[in-house]
Design an enzyme around this catalytic site. Sequence first.
Site, PDB file in Angstrom:
ATOM      1  N   GLU A  57       2.880  17.441  17.194  1.00 56.41           N
ATOM      2  CA  GLU A  57       2.955  18.673  18.965  1.00 56.41           C
ATOM      3  C   GLU A  57       3.270  17.870  19.943  1.00 56.41           C
ATOM      4  O   GLU A  57       3.173  18.604  20.418  1.00 56.41           O
ATOM      5  CB  GLU A  57       1.582  19.815  18.725  1.00 56.41           C
ATOM      6  N   CYS A  91      -4.458  19.435  17.544  1.00 58.15           N
ATOM      7  CA  CYS A  91      -2.421  20.316  17.985  1.00 58.15           C
ATOM      8  C   CYS A  91      -3.069  21.657  18.276  1.00 58.15           C
ATOM      9  O   CYS A  91      -2.472  22.168  19.185  1.00 58.15           O
ATOM     10  CB  CYS A  91      -2.097  20.292  17.189  1.00 58.15           C
ATOM     11  N   ARG A 191      12.120   0.991  -1.790  1.00 57.90           N
ATOM     12  CA  ARG A 191      10.679   0.147  -1.158  1.00 57.90           C
ATOM     13  C   ARG A 191      10.320   0.433  -0.522  1.00 57.90           C
ATOM     14  O   ARG A 191       8.813   0.466   0.401  1.00 57.90           O
ATOM     15  CB  ARG A 191      10.611  -1.133  -1.268  1.00 57.90           C
ATOM     16  N   THR A 203       7.480  -8.043 -16.454  1.00 58.40           N
ATOM     17  CA  THR A 203       8.212  -7.870 -15.522  1.00 58.40           C
ATOM     18  C   THR A 203       7.846  -9.080 -14.586  1.00 58.40           C
ATOM     19  O   THR A 203       8.833  -9.691 -14.163  1.00 58.40           O
ATOM     20  CB  THR A 203       8.642  -6.916 -14.605  1.00 58.40           C
ATOM     21  N   ASP A 207      11.070 -12.139 -14.625  1.00 64.32           N
ATOM     22  CA  ASP A 207      11.992 -11.463 -13.373  1.00 64.32           C
ATOM     23  C   ASP A 207      10.757 -12.099 -12.046  1.00 64.32           C
ATOM     24  O   ASP A 207      12.289 -12.642 -11.022  1.00 64.32           O
ATOM     25  CB  ASP A 207      12.098 -10.308 -13.372  1.00 64.32           C
ATOM     26  N   GLU A 289       8.576  -0.342 -10.928  1.00 64.82           N
ATOM     27  CA  GLU A 289      10.801  -0.839 -10.678  1.00 64.82           C
ATOM     28  C   GLU A 289      10.087  -1.530 -12.292  1.00 64.82           C
ATOM     29  O   GLU A 289      10.455  -2.141 -12.960  1.00 64.82           O
ATOM     30  CB  GLU A 289      10.154  -1.737  -9.975  1.00 64.82           C
ATOM     31  N   GLY A 291       8.670  -2.205 -16.419  1.00 62.15           N
ATOM     32  CA  GLY A 291       8.966  -3.127 -17.329  1.00 62.15           C
ATOM     33  C   GLY A 291       9.370  -1.494 -17.926  1.00 62.15           C
ATOM     34  O   GLY A 291       8.487  -0.951 -17.886  1.00 62.15           O
ATOM     35  N   LEU A 295       7.565   1.463 -18.095  1.00 67.57           N
ATOM     36  CA  LEU A 295       8.053   2.916 -17.821  1.00 67.57           C
ATOM     37  C   LEU A 295       7.683   4.432 -19.381  1.00 67.57           C
ATOM     38  O   LEU A 295       7.298   5.146 -18.678  1.00 67.57           O
ATOM     39  CB  LEU A 295       9.587   2.684 -17.414  1.00 67.57           C
TER      40      LEU A 295
HETATM   41  N1  LIG Z   1      16.838  -3.738 -15.134  1.00 62.91           N
HETATM   42  C1  LIG Z   1      15.341  -3.614 -14.784  1.00 62.91           C
HETATM   43  O1  LIG Z   1      15.843  -1.778 -13.519  1.00 62.91           O
HETATM   44  C2  LIG Z   1      14.283  -3.823 -14.688  1.00 62.91           C
HETATM   45  C3  LIG Z   1      13.015  -3.313 -14.804  1.00 62.91           C
HETATM   46  C4  LIG Z   1      12.065  -4.118 -14.734  1.00 62.91           C
HETATM   47  C5  LIG Z   1      12.153  -4.801 -15.334  1.00 62.91           C
HETATM   48  N2  LIG Z   1      12.569  -5.672 -16.489  1.00 62.91           N
HETATM   49  C6  LIG Z   1      13.059  -6.266 -17.588  1.00 62.91           C
HETATM   50  O2  LIG Z   1      11.977  -6.039 -18.190  1.00 62.91           O
HETATM   51  C7  LIG Z   1      11.146  -7.158 -19.495  1.00 62.91           C
HETATM   52  C8  LIG Z   1      10.109  -5.820 -19.597  1.00 62.91           C
HETATM   53  O3  LIG Z   1       9.837  -5.242 -19.539  1.00 62.91           O
HETATM   54  P1  LIG Z   1       8.231  -5.344 -20.655  1.00 62.91           P
HETATM   55  O4  LIG Z   1       8.854  -4.019 -21.009  1.00 62.91           O
HETATM   56  O5  LIG Z   1       7.860  -6.501 -22.215  1.00 62.91           O
HETATM   57  O6  LIG Z   1       7.610  -5.391 -19.993  1.00 62.91           O
HETATM   58  P2  LIG Z   1       6.625  -4.909 -19.027  1.00 62.91           P
HETATM   59  O7  LIG Z   1       6.456  -3.121 -18.761  1.00 62.91           O
HETATM   60  O8  LIG Z   1       6.631  -4.728 -16.957  1.00 62.91           O
HETATM   61  O9  LIG Z   1       5.350  -5.070 -19.243  1.00 62.91           O
HETATM   62  C9  LIG Z   1       4.452  -4.557 -20.080  1.00 62.91           C
HETATM   63  C10 LIG Z   1       3.356  -5.155 -19.832  1.00 62.91           C
HETATM   64  O10 LIG Z   1       2.352  -5.010 -19.291  1.00 62.91           O
HETATM   65  C11 LIG Z   1       1.082  -4.855 -19.442  1.00 62.91           C
HETATM   66  N3  LIG Z   1       1.230  -3.401 -20.019  1.00 62.91           N
HETATM   67  C12 LIG Z   1       2.124  -2.431 -19.408  1.00 62.91           C
HETATM   68  N4  LIG Z   1       1.992  -0.809 -19.639  1.00 62.91           N
HETATM   69  C13 LIG Z   1       0.174  -0.754 -20.139  1.00 62.91           C
HETATM   70  C14 LIG Z   1      -0.395   0.210 -20.479  1.00 62.91           C
HETATM   71  N5  LIG Z   1       0.605   1.126 -20.185  1.00 62.91           N
HETATM   72  N6  LIG Z   1      -1.435   0.505 -21.049  1.00 62.91           N
HETATM   73  C15 LIG Z   1      -1.733  -1.740 -21.307  1.00 62.91           C
HETATM   74  N7  LIG Z   1      -0.606  -2.315 -20.661  1.00 62.91           N
HETATM   75  C16 LIG Z   1       0.251  -2.215 -19.990  1.00 62.91           C
HETATM   76  C17 LIG Z   1       1.006  -5.122 -21.447  1.00 62.91           C
HETATM   77  O11 LIG Z   1       0.849  -6.089 -20.331  1.00 62.91           O
HETATM   78  P3  LIG Z   1      -0.116  -7.379 -21.880  1.00 62.91           P
HETATM   79  O12 LIG Z   1       1.319  -8.626 -22.046  1.00 62.91           O
HETATM   80  O13 LIG Z   1      -1.381  -8.550 -20.723  1.00 62.91           O
HETATM   81  O14 LIG Z   1      -0.981  -6.568 -22.867  1.00 62.91           O
HETATM   82  C18 LIG Z   1       2.051  -4.685 -21.656  1.00 62.91           C
HETATM   83  O15 LIG Z   1       2.698  -6.139 -22.067  1.00 62.91           O
HETATM   84  C19 LIG Z   1      11.550  -7.615 -18.969  1.00 62.91           C
HETATM   85  O16 LIG Z   1      13.080  -8.629 -18.999  1.00 62.91           O
HETATM   86  C20 LIG Z   1      12.412  -7.996 -17.137  1.00 62.91           C
HETATM   87  O17 LIG Z   1      13.361  -7.637 -16.616  1.00 62.91           O
HETATM   88  C21 LIG Z   1      14.262  -4.339 -16.077  1.00 62.91           C
END
Ligand SMILES: NC(=O)c1ccc[n+]([C@@H]2O[C@H](COP(=O)([O-])OP(=O)(O)OC[C@H]3O[C@@H](n4cnc5c(N)ncnc54)[C@H](OP(=O)(O)O)[C@@H]3O)[C@@H](O)[C@H]2O)c1
Length: 347
Positions: A57, A91, A191, A203, A207, A289, A291, A295
């Site tokens: 405003e 305002c 981002r 991740t 990565d 983002e 992994g 997600l």
């Molecule tokens: N294409 C794409 O868009 C994309 C994006 C991102 C990642 N990626 C790929 O995804 C892969 C990794 O995925 P990911 O699922 O293995 O790993 P992540 O989700 O990156 O990380 C998993 C780790 O984070 C912690 N964590 C995540 N959520 C949790 C929860 N709710 N409670 C407790 N701990 C939690 C744990 O850590 P601790 O191990 O310490 O227990 C778990 O082992 C990689 O290969 C990467 O390249 C691809």
Amino acid sequence: MADDLPDDSLFMRRALDLALLGTGYARPNPLVGCVVTHRGRIIGEGWHRQHGGPHAEVNALASVADQSLLKESRVYVTLEPCAHHGKTPPCADLLIAHGVPEVVVCNDDPFPLVAGRGNAKLRAAGARVETGLLAPEGRWLNRRFFTFHEKKRPYLVLKWAETADGFLAGRYFQPVAISGPQARLLTHQWRAEEQAILVGTRTALHDNPHLNVRDWPGPNPLRVVLDKNLCLPPAHHVLDGHQPTLFYTYRQRPDAPNRAYATLSEADDLLPQILADLWQRQVQSVLVEGGPTVLNALLNAGLWDEIRVFRSPQKLGAGVAAPRLGLSGLRSVENVGDDELFRYVNW
Ligand SMILES: NC(=O)c1ccc[n+]([C@@H]2O[C@H](COP(=O)([O-])OP(=O)(O)OC[C@H]3O[C@@H](n4cnc5c(N)ncnc54)[C@H](OP(=O)(O)O)[C@@H]3O)[C@@H](O)[C@H]2O)c1
């Protein structure tokens, strides 16, 4: 309003468009735009450009060349004018001081210090105030702000890129470039639009992402990294201190320049603790983002507001599986370069 004058909604749409120009810079304040008209013609406009700077405003009224017209003006503002002294004076007082007789408001302000008081102040001073014009569009514009105040958590945008056969990385977490250059450019725009960006430990480990904004103008988000056992190697980008980074851990570690450590309880679920802590830290939105572990945990808990998935034509045959989504909430599918972008909205 006379038949030959433009419709009110035209001016409010203009105010909503102006508000968008504050994206990335106004937060944690809402995006606000303002249009000043005189007999159906725009004589001034402005928006909230920067947190701590003048409100929409103030900028709009200051832009009017002939200030004497303000006494006969109709002002369109996307959010209820504030009634409190924050970083700038109220305002509502400014509009009253200029003798603005008509104010059209899109959304009431959910912020407890304002909520209804701005409109009431204007009415008490004799101004005609209409509210709710294009209210759904205004809520969408400020979806991060409204979610933050109403749900007491940041607005959550989940994003990933998957192959045509449903993988987001190769075997043994091998990083693969899945989406094309246009998709990557859009990701950098996203981002810049969110206040924080979150990744899981694996991740960050496999990565080694920078999680910054490149190839697009805008501020870097706060990096948020899960590292329960502080296992990330010191040379990894998220530890480079180049932009503010917050680590969630079960351990204790003193903060360092641009690196903050928040210790969580092992007894409770991780994600609700993180979202509550981010809310306390005034983080209004997070781009997640990956992994897939992070997600899927958010998806299973219903903790998401938007999902954006790039699906590339390439196939991997095996690897890290992408989250599976149904059609519920699917809003649009569009082509971005060679990829398809699926947008889901939970709003
Ligand atoms: N294409 C794409 O868009 C994309 C994006 C991102 C990642 N990626 C790929 O995804 C892969 C990794 O995925 P990911 O699922 O293995 O790993 P992540 O989700 O990156 O990380 C998993 C780790 O984070 C912690 N964590 C995540 N959520 C949790 C929860 N709710 N409670 C407790 N701990 C939690 C744990 O850590 P601790 O191990 O310490 O227990 C778990 O082992 C990689 O290969 C990467 O390249 C691809």
